[in-house]
Structures are given as structure tokens and as C-alpha cells.
Design a protein around this motif. Structure first.
Motif, short mmCIF file in Angstrom:
data_model
loop_
_atom_site.label_atom_id
_atom_site.label_comp_id
_atom_site.label_asym_id
_atom_site.label_seq_id
_atom_site.Cartn_x
_atom_site.Cartn_y
_atom_site.Cartn_z
N ASP A 93 -39.01 60.03 4.88
CA ASP A 93 -39.98 58.94 5.11
C ASP A 93 -40.31 58.81 6.59
OD1 ASP A 93 -39.97 58.42 2.42
OD2 ASP A 93 -38.59 56.72 2.55
N PHE A 94 -39.30 58.99 7.45
CA PHE A 94 -39.54 58.90 8.90
C PHE A 94 -40.52 59.97 9.36
CE2 PHE A 94 -38.38 60.74 13.04
CZ PHE A 94 -38.77 59.69 13.87
N LEU A 95 -40.34 61.19 8.87
CA LEU A 95 -41.27 62.26 9.26
C LEU A 95 -42.69 61.95 8.82
CD1 LEU A 95 -39.19 65.48 8.48
CD2 LEU A 95 -39.62 64.45 10.71
N ALA A 96 -42.84 61.38 7.63
CA ALA A 96 -44.17 61.00 7.15
C ALA A 96 -44.77 59.91 8.04
CB ALA A 96 -44.09 60.53 5.71
N ASP A 97 -43.95 58.92 8.44
CA ASP A 97 -44.43 57.86 9.33
C ASP A 97 -44.82 58.43 10.69
OD1 ASP A 97 -43.95 56.03 7.34
OD2 ASP A 97 -42.02 55.37 8.15
N LYS A 98 -44.00 59.37 11.18
CA LYS A 98 -44.29 59.98 12.49
C LYS A 98 -45.59 60.77 12.44
CE LYS A 98 -41.70 63.38 14.11
NZ LYS A 98 -40.66 64.17 14.83
N LEU A 99 -45.80 61.48 11.36
CA LEU A 99 -47.03 62.26 11.21
C LEU A 99 -48.25 61.34 11.12
CD1 LEU A 99 -47.97 65.18 11.05
CD2 LEU A 99 -47.70 65.06 8.57
N ALA A 100 -48.05 60.19 10.49
CA ALA A 100 -49.17 59.24 10.34
C ALA A 100 -49.67 58.73 11.69
CB ALA A 100 -48.75 58.07 9.46
N THR A 101 -48.79 58.67 12.69
CA THR A 101 -49.20 58.20 14.02
C THR A 101 -50.08 59.22 14.74
OG1 THR A 101 -47.26 59.08 15.19
CG2 THR A 101 -47.07 56.87 14.24
N HIS A 102 -50.12 60.46 14.22
CA HIS A 102 -50.93 61.51 14.83
C HIS A 102 -51.80 62.21 13.79
CE1 HIS A 102 -48.00 60.90 18.04
NE2 HIS A 102 -48.77 61.59 18.84
N ARG A 103 -52.21 61.45 12.77
CA ARG A 103 -52.91 62.08 11.65
C ARG A 103 -54.20 62.77 12.07
NH1 ARG A 103 -53.62 56.55 10.41
NH2 ARG A 103 -52.02 56.71 8.80
N GLU A 104 -54.81 62.33 13.19
CA GLU A 104 -56.08 62.93 13.62
C GLU A 104 -55.90 64.33 14.19
OE1 GLU A 104 -54.77 60.26 15.08
OE2 GLU A 104 -55.90 58.50 14.42
N ILE A 105 -54.68 64.64 14.67
CA ILE A 105 -54.51 65.90 15.40
C ILE A 105 -53.36 66.77 14.86
CG2 ILE A 105 -55.44 64.89 17.51
CD1 ILE A 105 -52.57 64.76 18.60
N SER A 106 -52.53 66.22 13.96
CA SER A 106 -51.33 66.93 13.54
C SER A 106 -51.23 66.99 12.02
CB SER A 106 -50.08 66.25 14.09
OG SER A 106 -50.13 66.13 15.49
N ASP A 107 -50.61 68.08 11.52
CA ASP A 107 -50.31 68.17 10.09
C ASP A 107 -48.86 68.56 9.83
OD1 ASP A 107 -50.25 70.87 10.71
OD2 ASP A 107 -52.07 71.37 9.59
N SER A 108 -48.03 68.61 10.89
CA SER A 108 -46.61 68.95 10.74
C SER A 108 -45.79 68.10 11.70
CB SER A 108 -46.35 70.43 11.04
OG SER A 108 -47.06 71.26 10.15
N ALA A 109 -44.56 67.77 11.29
CA ALA A 109 -43.65 66.99 12.13
C ALA A 109 -42.23 67.49 11.91
CB ALA A 109 -43.74 65.50 11.79
N CYS A 110 -41.39 67.34 12.92
CA CYS A 110 -39.99 67.71 12.75
C CYS A 110 -39.10 66.84 13.62
CB CYS A 110 -39.76 69.19 13.06
SG CYS A 110 -39.85 69.63 14.79
N LEU A 111 -37.84 66.75 13.21
CA LEU A 111 -36.81 66.03 13.96
C LEU A 111 -35.54 66.86 13.91
CD1 LEU A 111 -35.80 63.41 15.42
CD2 LEU A 111 -35.07 62.61 13.18
N ALA A 112 -34.92 67.04 15.06
CA ALA A 112 -33.64 67.75 15.14
C ALA A 112 -32.62 66.83 15.79
CB ALA A 112 -33.78 69.04 15.94
N LEU A 113 -31.42 66.76 15.21
CA LEU A 113 -30.33 65.95 15.74
C LEU A 113 -29.13 66.85 15.99
CD1 LEU A 113 -30.52 62.83 13.39
CD2 LEU A 113 -31.04 62.86 15.84
N ARG A 114 -28.52 66.72 17.15
CA ARG A 114 -27.31 67.47 17.50
C ARG A 114 -26.20 66.47 17.83
NH1 ARG A 114 -29.05 69.48 21.78
NH2 ARG A 114 -27.73 68.49 23.36
N PHE A 115 -25.06 66.58 17.12
CA PHE A 115 -23.99 65.62 17.33
C PHE A 115 -22.67 66.23 16.88
CE2 PHE A 115 -25.77 65.08 13.15
CZ PHE A 115 -24.70 64.83 12.30
N ASP A 116 -21.57 65.56 17.21
CA ASP A 116 -20.24 65.94 16.73
C ASP A 116 -19.83 65.00 15.61
OD1 ASP A 116 -19.89 68.07 18.43
OD2 ASP A 116 -18.78 66.96 19.94
N LEU A 117 -19.40 65.58 14.50
CA LEU A 117 -18.84 64.80 13.40
C LEU A 117 -17.33 64.76 13.57
CD1 LEU A 117 -19.35 63.36 10.63
CD2 LEU A 117 -18.78 65.56 9.58
#
Length: 317
Positions: A93-117
Motif C-alpha cells: 500500500d505504501f508503494l502505491a501511495d508513493k507512486l500516486a504522489t508522482h502519477r504524472e511522471i512515474s509508473d514504478s516505485a521501490c523501497l529498500a530497507l537494510r537493518f540487523d535483526l
């Protein structure tokens, strides 16, 4: 004199108001190394508080557009991490919301997280326990209306070389033959004393810290199976590195290594069989790396699940 205050004036935004001088599309534009506390839902442990670094991107699919609204991505990510629990569904859902903020210029979105579990691990024999950190990367992409989730995990373990163990046993046998001669019988008490002395350590096989590097493509589900993946892989290898260690724990660790001799090929096959049996795993790429104490180089084995259009058998990680 202009009566408008600085806050009431319209501030210029050349990144989006000016056209690009070189007209071409860009695959990803955004930010990296964003400090981010967040809460993740694990299928076994439940809610886990994490701290990591994020990368947030959208593409530019219109060649005339100069740039993106980076502040929109940052503020949206901050609000998401603060207000929501990280699950496969909320991430989609977050990626869809992020893409909606740039709907005029973008059709793809991504998020990468790096952490220690961090997982709390009990000692092998004693009543002690300690924390172990497992490096994790979580990558989510929304492209062509479909979200794809990928995990990267690194799991350390110990490996003892079967060839070295065999050669060590041969040397020990030769030393015992020299010590006790060719008689038909050996005094058990004398043999026991000899084995428990420094002479009994005539030769030892080489062991080394080793790593299983995994890339996992996940099927849709309610929570992330991080702990389950780690525990299943450690169970199949049977020699995970330890945290708190007393003498009884160290002795048990030596026993486990002696009963689980393995080349890198053996370790890779054990892990491949384990991942093949896990339902949440749609595809995988694995690399085991034995950081040799004998050689100045490492021993490596790589395998994939082998599904159509899946991970390729590439050398990199």
C-alpha cells in the motif's frame, strides 16, 4: 513594496517546472541512506522494533521531465514508518501511495530497507543466552501494477572440512600405532591417558566461520517469515555460531562440528533442500561461503530454485 511574506510567496521549483535539457527517461530517482526506525511484523515473533537505513525511489518515464519531488517521498516514508506496522500488505500500500504522489511522471516505485535483526539465542548446554545480529535487506518493487517482495539474509555458521578430518584421523592412527606397537591388546586405561594428553591432539581438522547468503522471493502473506527462515537454515546446517559460551557449550559445539563435517557443496545442498520445502518461498538464490583457514581464498557454492523466469545462476550476490 511587496506585502506578501516569504511564507506566502510561491517558491520556485526548477526541478519540476523546467524541462530536462537532455530528454531521456531514468530508471530510478530518489534517496538512499535514510535513517529510519520502524516496526516489523514477523510471523513467529510478532512485532519487532528495528532501526535501519532506507532507499526510496520512483522512476521518470517521461523524457521531458527534469526531476521528482524528493521531499514528498521522504515525508511519506517518515509518516509510514511512524504510524504503521511494516507488513507485506502495508508495504504494498505504501508503494502505491508513493507512486500516486508522482502519477504524472512515474509508473514504478521501490523501497529498500537494510537493518540487523536481533535474535536472542540460548547456549548449547549451559543456562546462558545472548543476542545475535543477522543482516537483513528487504526490497519491495511496484512495477506494472504488481508488487514483488525480496529478502536478503546472511546467516553465519561453522564448517569443518571432511577431507581435513580424514587426514587428521589417519595421523592420529599412525601416532597411536607408534605409541602402542603391534600387540594384539592395548591397555584401555593407558590408551585413555594417552588420548587425553597433548599427544592425543596429534592433528586437528580445519574449521572456519562460514556464511549462507540468501536472496528470497516471497509469496503474498500476512507477515515476514524472518525468524522461521533463519531457524530452518541453522537447523539444517546444525553448527550455527554461538553467543554465550561456557566450557560445556564449547565442548558441545566441538561435538556438533565433528558430527556435521561438510564441504561448501554439502552446505549448499542442505540449504537448497530446506528452502525448497518452505511454502512462503517462491524463488531463491543462495551462496555459501566457507572462509578457509587452510587457504588464502574462500570455498563457494551457489544454487537457485530453478523456476521459470526466476533468479539466474549469477556469480554476484
Amino acid at each position: 513594496m511587496n506585502s506578501l511574506t516569504i511564507h506566502e510567496q510561491r517558491l520556485p521549483d526548477v526541478a519540476t517546472s523546467d524541462a530536462a535539457h537532455i530528454r531521456t527517461t531514468l530508471d530510478w530517482v530518489g534517496m538512499s541512506e535514510i535513517a529510519l526506525p520502524f516496526r516489523l511484523l514477523d510471523a513467529d515473533r510478532g512485532e519487532i522494533a528495528c532501526q535501519g537505513r532506507a532507499q526510496a525511489y520512483v522512476n521518470i518515464c517521461r523524457p521531458d521531465v527534469k526531476g521528482i519531488h524528493m521531499s514528498r517521498l521522504y515525508l511519506l516514508l517518515e509518516a509510514f514508518a511512524e504510524q504503521q506496522l511494516l507488513t507485506p500488505r502495508s508495504l504494498s500500500d505504501f508503494l502505491a501511495d508513493k507512486l500516486a504522489t508522482h502519477r504524472e511522471i512515474s509508473d514504478s516505485a521501490c523501497l529498500a530497507l537494510r537493518f540487523d535483526l536481533y535474535l536472542r539465542r540460548p547456549a548449547l548446554k549451559s543456562d546462558h543466552q545472548g543476542w545475535k545480529a543477522y543482516p537483513v535487506e528487504l526490497l519491495a518493487r511496484l512495477q506494472q501494477g504488481r508488487t514483488q517482495l525480496e529478502l536478503k539474509l546472511s546467516i553465519p555458521y561453522s564448517s569443518t572440512c571432511p577431507c581435513s578430518a580424514s587426514l587428521s584421523r589417519q595421523l592420529l592412527d599412525q601416532a597411536m600405532q607408534r605409541e602402542f606397537g603391534d600387540g594384539d591388546s592395548i591397555d584401555k586405561a593407558q590408551l585413555s591417558r594417552w588420548l587425553l594428553s597433548e599427544q592425543g591432539s596429534f592433528a586437528t581438522p580445519h574449521s572456519q566461520r562460514s556464511y549462507a547468503h540468501l536472496r528470497i522471493r516471497l509469496a503474498p502473506q500476512q507477515a515476514f517469515p524472518l525468524q522461521a527462515l533463519i531457524e530452518r537454515v541453522e537447523a539444517c546446517l546444525q553448527t550455527p555460531v554461538q553467543t554465550a559460551v561456557k566450557r560445556e557449550d564449547e565442548q558441545e559445539f566441538a561435538r556438533l562440528n565433528g558430527h556435521n563435517l561438510m564441504f561448501c557443496e554439502d552446505a549448499a545442498r542442505r540449504i537448497k533442500r530446506t528452502l525448497d520445502s518452505m511454502v512462503p518461498v517462491e524463488d531463491f538464490w543462495l551462496k555459501v561461503e566457507h572462509q578457509e583457514s587452510l587457504h588464502a581464498h574462500n570455498a563457494v557454492a551457489i544454487a537457485t530454485k530453478g523456476v521459470a523466469a526466476g533468479f539466474k545462476v549469477e556469480l554476484g550476490g
